[in-house]
Design a protein around this motif. Structure first.
Motif, PDB file in Angstrom:
ATOM      1  N   THR A  54       0.814  -1.219   0.000  1.00  0.00           N
ATOM      2  CA  THR A  54       0.000   0.000   0.000  1.00  0.00           C
ATOM      3  C   THR A  54       0.843   1.262   0.000  1.00  0.00           C
ATOM      4  N   ALA A  55       2.094   1.160   0.457  1.00  0.00           N
ATOM      5  CA  ALA A  55       2.947   2.342   0.569  1.00  0.00           C
ATOM      6  C   ALA A  55       3.196   2.964  -0.800  1.00  0.00           C
ATOM      7  N   GLY A  56       2.972   4.290  -0.911  1.00  0.00           N
ATOM      8  CA  GLY A  56       3.245   5.016  -2.137  1.00  0.00           C
ATOM      9  C   GLY A  56       2.289   4.719  -3.268  1.00  0.00           C
ATOM     10  N   ARG A  57       1.121   4.097  -2.991  1.00  0.00           N
ATOM     11  CA  ARG A  57       0.171   3.743  -4.048  1.00  0.00           C
ATOM     12  C   ARG A  57      -1.206   4.293  -3.716  1.00  0.00           C
ATOM     13  N   GLU A  58      -1.936   4.682  -4.759  1.00  0.00           N
ATOM     14  CA  GLU A  58      -3.286   5.178  -4.561  1.00  0.00           C
ATOM     15  C   GLU A  58      -4.230   4.056  -4.153  1.00  0.00           C
ATOM     16  N   SER A  59      -3.995   2.865  -4.673  1.00  0.00           N
ATOM     17  CA  SER A  59      -4.804   1.709  -4.308  1.00  0.00           C
ATOM     18  C   SER A  59      -3.881   0.526  -4.038  1.00  0.00           C
ATOM     19  N   PRO A  60      -4.257  -0.374  -3.127  1.00  0.00           N
ATOM     20  CA  PRO A  60      -3.392  -1.519  -2.791  1.00  0.00           C
ATOM     21  C   PRO A  60      -3.138  -2.412  -4.002  1.00  0.00           C
ATOM     22  N   VAL A  61      -1.930  -2.984  -4.055  1.00  0.00           N
ATOM     23  CA  VAL A  61      -1.571  -3.932  -5.108  1.00  0.00           C
ATOM     24  C   VAL A  61      -1.202  -5.247  -4.443  1.00  0.00           C
ATOM     25  N   GLU A  92       3.671  -1.637   8.205  1.00  0.00           N
ATOM     26  CA  GLU A  92       3.553  -0.275   7.692  1.00  0.00           C
ATOM     27  C   GLU A  92       3.742  -0.276   6.171  1.00  0.00           C
ATOM     28  N   GLY A  93       2.652  -0.096   5.445  1.00  0.00           N
ATOM     29  CA  GLY A  93       2.723  -0.020   3.995  1.00  0.00           C
ATOM     30  C   GLY A  93       2.702  -1.349   3.277  1.00  0.00           C
ATOM     31  N   ALA A  94       2.617  -2.466   4.005  1.00  0.00           N
ATOM     32  CA  ALA A  94       2.607  -3.788   3.369  1.00  0.00           C
ATOM     33  C   ALA A  94       2.058  -4.812   4.342  1.00  0.00           C
ATOM     34  N   SER A  95       1.606  -5.935   3.784  1.00  0.00           N
ATOM     35  CA  SER A  95       1.128  -7.026   4.636  1.00  0.00           C
ATOM     36  C   SER A  95       1.361  -8.346   3.931  1.00  0.00           C
ATOM     37  N   ILE A  96       1.586  -9.405   4.728  1.00  0.00           N
ATOM     38  CA  ILE A  96       1.593 -10.774   4.220  1.00  0.00           C
ATOM     39  C   ILE A  96       0.227 -11.344   4.542  1.00  0.00           C
TER      40      ILE A  96
END
Length: 285
Positions: A71-78, A244-248
């Protein structure tokens, strides 16, 4: 002595039974053998670990799947799904790993299958890691603190508190054509953080904020009754790891042991040794 810890990792104590002979009358006769201690999850894992180290090495087939979201630095999650199928050899002392196979992922709606190769070697007070993707090698060297060594062959360095949650199934199961005892081991919260702490030691961002309290793993070991050696090992993420900004979001790992004692050493190729060094394994992957 502090040990490095990884996702698939285990260091336990082995039990030893002694039989004594004493003289009775004019003829030596054995004393009655003591009643054997009941087999527990802890004793079975400890014995398995000791027997595996006696073998000195193992070979295995590894299957893994991972889904993570950025999610970090992105308008929508990838979201990125990743699947791996590898054959692996490992040597105990000094610790050496080699794995080769393929990694499949979906990018921009296209399925991509990439050949992949991996080495990890403990050498000169450091753990050196080498990864080859798309015919390009990259490496990472992480120094080990004084008195520290890389994790052992089974990968999980478990404390007594973690081990206390292990449960031994009452009846044996047939796995890969062998009779085996099953041990289930859940790892949650702060205990899970200690297992994943190796990420910092090999160059990941130590400052990354992770919600460990909500995360959980389920580990399962199958130990062959006749030999006491591992038959299969699995790890499954049962609650996501959010940072923060990511998940597994999902993770599964399956290790099928195919041989023991057949590998004496592992040699890292020159092109890997001379590869450019990355600041973290995150960059390599």
């Amino acid at each position: 002595m502090k040990r490095r810890k990884t996702i698939l990792a285990l260091a336990l104590t082995a039990a030893l039974t002694l039989t004594a002979l004493t003289a009775c009358g004019g003829k030596p006769e054995p004393e009655p053998e003591p009643t054997p201690e009941p087999v527990t999850a802890a004793s079975l894992l400890g014995d398995m670990n000791a027997r595996l180290r006696e073998q000195g090495s193992f070979s295995a087939d590894v299957q893994a799947s991972l889904t993570f979201t950025v999610t970090a630095g992105r308008e929508s999650p990838v979201t990125f799904p990743l699947d791996m199928a590898l054959t692996m050899d490992a040597v105990c002392e000094p610790l050496q790993y080699h794995a080769a196979g393929s990694a499949g992922m979906t990018l921009l709606g296209m399925d991509v299958d990439l050949p992949m190769e991996f080495y990890a070697v403990e050498d000169g007070g450091a753990l050196n890691t080498y990864v080859k993707v798309l015919d390009a090698w990259m490496r990472r060297s992480a120094p080990l603190a004084e008195g520290e060594q890389a994790a052992d062959l089974t990968g999980l360095d478990l404390s007594g508190d973690i081990l206390a949650a292990a449960v031994l199934a009452e009846e044996p199961e047939e796995v890969l054509g062998r009779s085996a005892r099953r041990i289930d081991l859940p790892i949650r919260g702060g205990a899970l953080k200690s297992v994943f702490s190796a990420l910092d030691e090999v160059g990941q961002a130590a400052s990354l904020e992770v919600d460990w309290d909500g995360a959980a793993l389920a580990c399962t070991f199958w130990v062959e009754q006749d030999t006491g050696l591992p038959v299969r090992q699995s790890v499954k993420l049962t609650a996501p790891i959010r940072g923060e900004g990511a998940s597994i979001d999902a993770m599964e790992l399956l290790v099928d042991y195919t041989g023991f004692g057949g590998v004496s050493s592992i040699t890292v190729p020159a092109e890997a040794l001379n590869a450019p060094e990355e600041s973290s394994l995150g960059n390599i992957m």
